[in-house]
Design a protein around this motif. Structure first.
Motif, PDB file in Angstrom:
ATOM      1  N   ILE A   1     -23.365   8.705  18.456  1.00  0.00           N
ATOM      2  CA  ILE A   1     -22.901   8.394  19.675  1.00  0.00           C
ATOM      3  C   ILE A   1     -24.469   8.438  20.060  1.00  0.00           C
ATOM      4  O   ILE A   1     -25.187   7.755  21.192  1.00  0.00           O
ATOM      5  CB  ILE A   1     -22.434  10.151  19.536  1.00  0.00           C
ATOM      6  CG1 ILE A   1     -21.039  10.040  19.999  1.00  0.00           C
ATOM      7  CG2 ILE A   1     -23.278  10.220  21.627  1.00  0.00           C
ATOM      8  CD1 ILE A   1     -20.524  11.622  19.560  1.00  0.00           C
ATOM      9  N   SER A   2     -25.785   9.005  19.163  1.00  0.00           N
ATOM     10  CA  SER A   2     -26.925   8.057  19.715  1.00  0.00           C
ATOM     11  C   SER A   2     -26.697   6.795  19.703  1.00  0.00           C
ATOM     12  O   SER A   2     -28.216   6.469  21.300  1.00  0.00           O
ATOM     13  CB  SER A   2     -28.044   9.142  19.045  1.00  0.00           C
ATOM     14  OG  SER A   2     -27.590   8.919  17.542  1.00  0.00           O
TER      15      SER A   2
ATOM     16  N   ILE B   1     -18.921   8.733  23.806  1.00  0.00           N
ATOM     17  CA  ILE B   1     -18.786  10.185  23.027  1.00  0.00           C
ATOM     18  C   ILE B   1     -17.793  10.005  22.833  1.00  0.00           C
ATOM     19  O   ILE B   1     -17.237  10.315  21.625  1.00  0.00           O
ATOM     20  CB  ILE B   1     -19.485  11.504  23.839  1.00  0.00           C
ATOM     21  CG1 ILE B   1     -20.140  11.864  23.976  1.00  0.00           C
ATOM     22  CG2 ILE B   1     -18.094  11.806  23.172  1.00  0.00           C
ATOM     23  CD1 ILE B   1     -20.718  13.163  25.148  1.00  0.00           C
TER      24      ILE B   1
ATOM     25  N   PRO C   1     -24.459  19.267  30.037  1.00  0.00           N
ATOM     26  CA  PRO C   1     -23.781  17.846  31.601  1.00  0.00           C
ATOM     27  C   PRO C   1     -22.062  18.690  32.348  1.00  0.00           C
ATOM     28  O   PRO C   1     -22.979  18.058  33.832  1.00  0.00           O
ATOM     29  CB  PRO C   1     -23.242  16.928  30.628  1.00  0.00           C
ATOM     30  CG  PRO C   1     -24.401  16.235  29.382  1.00  0.00           C
ATOM     31  CD  PRO C   1     -23.461  18.113  29.287  1.00  0.00           C
TER      32      PRO C   1
ATOM     33  N   PRO D   1     -25.683  10.215  29.965  1.00  0.00           N
ATOM     34  CA  PRO D   1     -24.739  10.745  28.759  1.00  0.00           C
ATOM     35  C   PRO D   1     -24.171   9.520  29.435  1.00  0.00           C
ATOM     36  O   PRO D   1     -23.714   9.620  30.626  1.00  0.00           O
ATOM     37  CB  PRO D   1     -24.704  12.282  28.778  1.00  0.00           C
ATOM     38  CG  PRO D   1     -25.536  12.508  30.279  1.00  0.00           C
ATOM     39  CD  PRO D   1     -26.374  11.250  30.306  1.00  0.00           C
ATOM     40  N   SER D   2     -22.406   9.684  28.787  1.00  0.00           N
ATOM     41  CA  SER D   2     -21.017   8.912  29.065  1.00  0.00           C
ATOM     42  C   SER D   2     -19.808   9.733  28.327  1.00  0.00           C
ATOM     43  O   SER D   2     -19.798   9.765  27.029  1.00  0.00           O
ATOM     44  CB  SER D   2     -21.286   7.686  28.243  1.00  0.00           C
ATOM     45  OG  SER D   2     -20.264   6.751  28.860  1.00  0.00           O
TER      46      SER D   2
ATOM     47  N   PHE E   1     -25.298   5.815  23.015  1.00  0.00           N
ATOM     48  CA  PHE E   1     -26.224   6.017  24.181  1.00  0.00           C
ATOM     49  C   PHE E   1     -27.692   5.187  24.488  1.00  0.00           C
ATOM     50  O   PHE E   1     -27.812   4.922  25.846  1.00  0.00           O
ATOM     51  CB  PHE E   1     -26.343   7.605  23.858  1.00  0.00           C
ATOM     52  CG  PHE E   1     -25.333   8.500  24.376  1.00  0.00           C
ATOM     53  CD1 PHE E   1     -24.527   8.401  24.930  1.00  0.00           C
ATOM     54  CD2 PHE E   1     -25.559  10.033  24.372  1.00  0.00           C
ATOM     55  CE1 PHE E   1     -23.301   9.140  24.861  1.00  0.00           C
ATOM     56  CE2 PHE E   1     -25.548  10.485  24.958  1.00  0.00           C
ATOM     57  CZ  PHE E   1     -23.521  10.148  25.244  1.00  0.00           C
TER      58      PHE E   1
END
Ligand code: NA
Ligand code: NA
Lengths: 190, 435, 362
Positions: free
Chosen positions: B173-174, B163, B246, B158-159, B177
């Motif tokens: 977002i997917s 996002i 996260p 994740p980032s 990613f």
């Protein structure tokens, strides 16, 4: 002078202990919240509010002065490390004055902000739980104010050449060593 | 002076103060305060000083930084990571700079559980630097490796950055990613090449192990890797099993490392206290810089510098290639002074519509942008990852030493940028599989 | 005069340029530019974030901004009361755009029935220029909610107390997660449903993850909004003619915000089936139970505002707000999709009644 230094040392040690507790409690608190959520469907109320308004504010501001006594504040030495040791010593010491000014301004302003939030009785609602947040605004002037005092004290030590009892900048010791070596060299020559 | 001139003067003063070894946080706050006073007036300057410090620190998402730091410090002080590095040492002993290579692998793995590069650098820094020092690696190589490797944390999902970009640019977002995986792995590969080349050309940087390790001993070395593998397994499992987010992963990870250290019997009261202390000092010295960087963003927003640079790019960008060159220049310059989020917020409102009119994919641009912003994390004078490592290693290295070690990785990063621009498929291949 | 005409005012929106809020602020800036010598530059996120905007407008960092009173319940206690009653706009008589009704009701209440509300804004050194509101809050889920039984045991992301109580009332679990964490929480199964407006399918990229859009429940809208509060000193520096333009612009910005928000949500719901997302209309059984919850919840809200927020005479205030919501449901019923008609309505009923020569001048 050393009495003031020792008093400051005691005070910064106290802020350190509170900071250490905040780090440990934050870890346990979030973990218990996570476990509560998934094991018994019962999160700890106001976890996000407590973490952001209290633990984080303690961690960010209370240990600033202690970090200064440990020389933990981050600087870039790329240019100054080329200077002779004595010049570095003077430069570092005068930079206390700049830092003290900036932290002084922060102290003054965040103190006013804290008074204002107290007067308003600031709180936040997380779901149906009410959490008073105005006390946490006082952590800023406390942390920044203590930092200002430590910086001013260090500058006074520089000007008067007194003993600090608060931990020194590394260059001060190195400069003293260089002086001692020079003095020894001169003594040998004569 | 016009607003924009005040903005650039402010940057000049900032660089001077930092060069004269005024603490970075103090320099940023002081310059922003005076600059806003000059442009908008006294009231706004005091306003920023009163509002930003609290609002910056009092945020839930930021709490993952001290918690990931704590996890790294626990792992180090309780000796949880020693076994893993011993295994890496004997297995990678044939490789030049084996431990540094192992660090890059570790960061790429850790990147999958953390959304921020600061958290990644912090955790890896505390784990890997002392191990490399134990085997007499060059300080600059060791610290530079972790500072740079930390940036993989924001590229591999994740980032947090992706996002926010996804929300601003309205891109799935997917997809971002998935696109980040290619860029992250390429970055890691580039770093490994840098380490291999440097240590081959100059073996003194990373003394090679001369001992011949028999296979039985190699397998035996794997036995002590269980603490970290267990820790990673629990964090991954919890994250992908939907037990925590996260942001919460740092605290849970720190707690788990405490439990594992207890099981292993290697936790003393002193190491517990030291881990807390180092977490506290590193966080506090980092936050004051980040608060200053956040104020600088407001100062530059008032000055119109973001608009000015973005419009300059648009004016120069006669064709798509020139546009990309211009954008690269802007982000490399802004990245020197601003933290990633600030640089993104200042420029996207103008650049996004321009990018949208070209044929470029917004997913590809988002990943490229993340890469640029992450380069900013390790360029002088304001390089947050470098400061984290400085906080973590204390008196072992000066910021200058770390920046010097990072320089080599920047060369690799520039090549990665050129590759990402020349071959967008590196980014877009994985997202294209999803459709 | 020359000095004033050269000045550019700053407007702070703590959201992305693609948001309905930014769209409305930009339209306000265009309107003011067209009808006066003033210029307004709208900043998106880089100047002040959502949480910083209320004190930021107070301190003059921006001349005006998109202010959310729920972030500061103590400072804006009175103004939070109508916002907490928004579920009344989606129960009883059903209207196409409850947000349009809630925006009108809140603005009218604040200006003409709640001197305490205006006093709060004055204390924060701000001038209130009306409220705009979101479309209906619905459930964006990874699992279907078709029956009362389905509602049980699910994990709901709730951004406000009343939504949390709704979830618990139906046997669900409320989870507090900040806006930026919703995407990952939903991705990883930390939550089953997010209670948001359909606009968030694009704004938070939730189209990626949502499998079921459950309409009408929990209901309510987000109306804890002061769309464009102006710094009091900046306001007093304007001429009477300029303040009149601002008031005309205020009618427009609240209509624009509410309409844009509403139509974006409608577009998203219409686009859902093509993306493989099932749109579920809850049956009468659920709607009836939800309506009963809202009736009971008003008592809890009254108690909470008396005890936690320290308000006086809460019951008559709630009665007034309830009456205004029903009135505005009627006024806005046929013009939900017509921003020009909505602008005219807000002007005629609210902003034309405010005197630009005296309002906020002392
Ligand atoms: Na990551
Ligand atoms: Na940088």
């Amino acid at each position: 002078m050393t009495i003031i230094g020792r008093l400051l040392r005691r005070t910064t040690d106290l802020t350190l202990i509170i900071g250490l507790l905040a780090v440990a409690l934050m870890m346990f608190h979030i973990t218990i919240d996570v476990v509560g959520k998934f094991a018994i469907n019962q999160p700890v109320p106001a976890t996000i509010a407590l973490v952001s308004s209290y633990y984080m504010v303690v961690i960010a501001f209370l240990p600033i002065a202690y970090a200064e006594t440990r020389n933990s504040h981050i600087t870039v030495e790329v240019l100054t490390e080329l200077f002779p040791m004595r010049a570095q010593y003077h430069l570092y010491s005068w930079s206390y004055l700049i830092s003290a000014t900036v932290y002084g301004l922060l102290t003054y302003r965040t103190w006013n902000e804290a008074l204002r939030t107290q007067e308003a009785g600031s709180f936040i609602m997380e779901q149906s739980t009410k959490l008073l947040v105005w006390p946490s605004y006082y952590l800023l002037p406390i942390g920044c104010g203590l930092m200002t005092v430590v910086l001013v004290y260090r500058f006074i030590i520089y000007v008067t050449g007194g003993k600090s009892a608060l931990g020194e900048v590394p260059t001060l010791q190195k400069a003293a060593e260089v002086d001692a070596a020079k003095a020894a060299g001169l003594a040998k020559e004569s | 002076m016009s607003d924009i001139e005040i903005g650039f003067t402010g940057i000049g003063v900032l660089v001077t103060l930092i060069a004269l070894r005024v603490p970075i946080g103090v320099s940023l706050i002081g310059v922003s305060f005076c600059g806003i006073w000059a442009i908008v007036g006294e009231k706004a300057a005091w306003g920023i000083l009163g509002i930003v410090p609290y609002s910056f620190a009092a945020t839930w998402q930021l709490s993952s930084v001290p918690m990931f730091l704590l996890m790294g410090f626990f792992c180090f002080h309780a000796g949880l990571t020693k076994g893993l590095f011993d295994a890496a040492r004997v297995w990678l002993s044939g490789l030049p700079g084996g431990l540094a290579v192992a660090t890059v692998f570790g960061a790429a793995g850790f990147a999958a559980v953390t959304g921020s590069s600061v958290a990644c650098a912090a955790a890896m820094g505390r784990i890997a630097v002392p191990e490399m020092m134990r085997y007499r690696y060059d300080v600059s190589l060791a610290t530079g490796t972790v500072a740079a490797a930390g940036t993989i944390g924001a590229l591999i999902p994740p980032s947090i950055l992706m996002i926010l970009y996804g929300i601003i640019a309205e891109v799935p977002i997917s997809q971002l990613f998935l696109g980040g995986v290619g860029a992250g792995l390429l970055t890691a590969f580039g770093y490994i090449m840098v380490i291999t080349l440097r240590t081959t050309l100059n073996p003194e940087l990373a003394p090679r192990l001369t001992e011949k390790v028999p296979l039985a001993a190699k397998i035996a070395a794997l036995r002590d890797t269980w603490p970290v593998i267990l820790l990673m397994g629990c964090v991954f499992g919890g994250l992908f099993g939907g037990l925590f987010t996260p942001t919460e992963a740092g605290a849970v990870g720190a707690f788990l490392s405490l439990v594992i250290a207890g099981l292993k019997g290697s936790l003393t009261m002193t190491s517990f206290k030291n881990a807390l202390l180092e977490t506290l000092l590193t966080s506090a010295s980092l936050f004051i810089i980040a608060i200053g960087a956040s104020m600088l963003t407001r100062f530059l927003a008032f000055s119109g510098a973001g608009d000015y640079l973005s419009e300059l790019v648009v004016a120069i960008g006669a064709n798509e290639l020139m546009l990309l060159v211009g954008i690269s220049g802007v982000y490399l310059i802004l990245g020197m002074f601003l933290e990633p989020l600030g640089a993104m917020l200042l420029t996207l409102p103008i650049l996004l519509p321009i990018i949208a009119t070209t044929g470029f994919s917004l997913v590809w641009f988002g990943v490229l942008l993340t890469k640029f912003l992450e380069i900013g994390m390790i360029t002088p004078p304001i390089g947050l990852n470098v400061f984290v490592i400085k906080g973590v290693v204390g008196n072992l290295a000066t910021t200058t030493t770390i920046f010097r070690g990072v320089m080599w990785f920047l060369v690799s990063d520039l090549i990665v940028i050129v590759l990402l621009i020349s071959f967008p498929e590196i980014v877009l291949y994985l997202p294209s599989l999803m459709d | 005069v020359t000095d004033a005409s050269a000045k550019t005012l700053k407007s702070a929106v703590g959201l992305a340029t693609s948001s309905a809020q930014f769209y409305a602020h930009q339209r306000f800036a265009d309107y003011v530019k067209e009808h006066s010598d003033l210029k307004i530059k709208v900043f998106s996120m880089s100047l002040l974030n959502l949480k910083e905007t209320p004190p930021g407008v107070r301190d003059g960092i921006a001349d005006m901004g998109f202010v959310l009173p729920p972030y500061y319940p103590a400072e804006y206690a009175e103004n939070n009361l109508p916002a907490n009653l928004s579920m009344l706009s989606t129960t009883g008589r059903q209207v196409e755009s409850p947000g349009a009704a809630m925006a009108g009701a809140t603005s009218e209440y604040t200006y003409f029935h709640c001197p305490e509300c205006l006093a709060e804004y004055k204390k924060q050194n701000q001038i209130y220029l009306g409220t705009g509101a979101s479309p209906t809050y619905i459930n964006l889920c990874t699992t279907p909610l078709r029956s009362l039984e389905d509602l049980k045991g699910k994990k709901y992301r709730s951004g406000a107390a009343n939504f949390g109580r709704w979830a618990e009332h139906f046997g669900g679990i409320k989870v507090s997660i900040p806006g930026n964490d919703i995407y990952e929480a939903m991705d990883q199964g930390v939550i089953d449903c997010a209670m948001l407006s359909a606009t968030e399918l694009t704004n938070l990229s939730l189209f990626d993850l949502t499998k079921f859009v459950v309409r009408r429940i929990p209901g309510g809208v987000f109306s804890g909004v002061a769309t464009i509060n102006v710094n009091r000193d900046s306001w007093q520096d304007l001429t009477t003619a300029e303040r009149k333009v601002f008031l005309q612009g205020a009618a427009r910005i609240n209509a624009d915000l509410t309409w844009k928000y509403y139509s974006d949500a409608k577009k998203n719901i219409d686009a859902s089936p093509a993306k493989g997302i099932e749109v579920i209309e809850p049956g009468p059984e659920i709607m009836k139970a939800s309506g009963e919850f809202v009736k009971g919840d008003v008592k809890i809200i009254a108690a909470q505002f008396t005890k936690d927020y320290g308000l006086k005479n809460v019951d008559p205030k709630i009665a007034k707000i309830t009456e205004l919501i029903e009135k505005w449901k009627g006024l806005t019923a046929d013009i939900a999709d017509d921003p020009e008609a909505l602008t005219k309505l807000y002007w005629d009923e609210i902003f034309s009644k405010i005197d630009p020569a005296t309002f906020g001048m002392k």
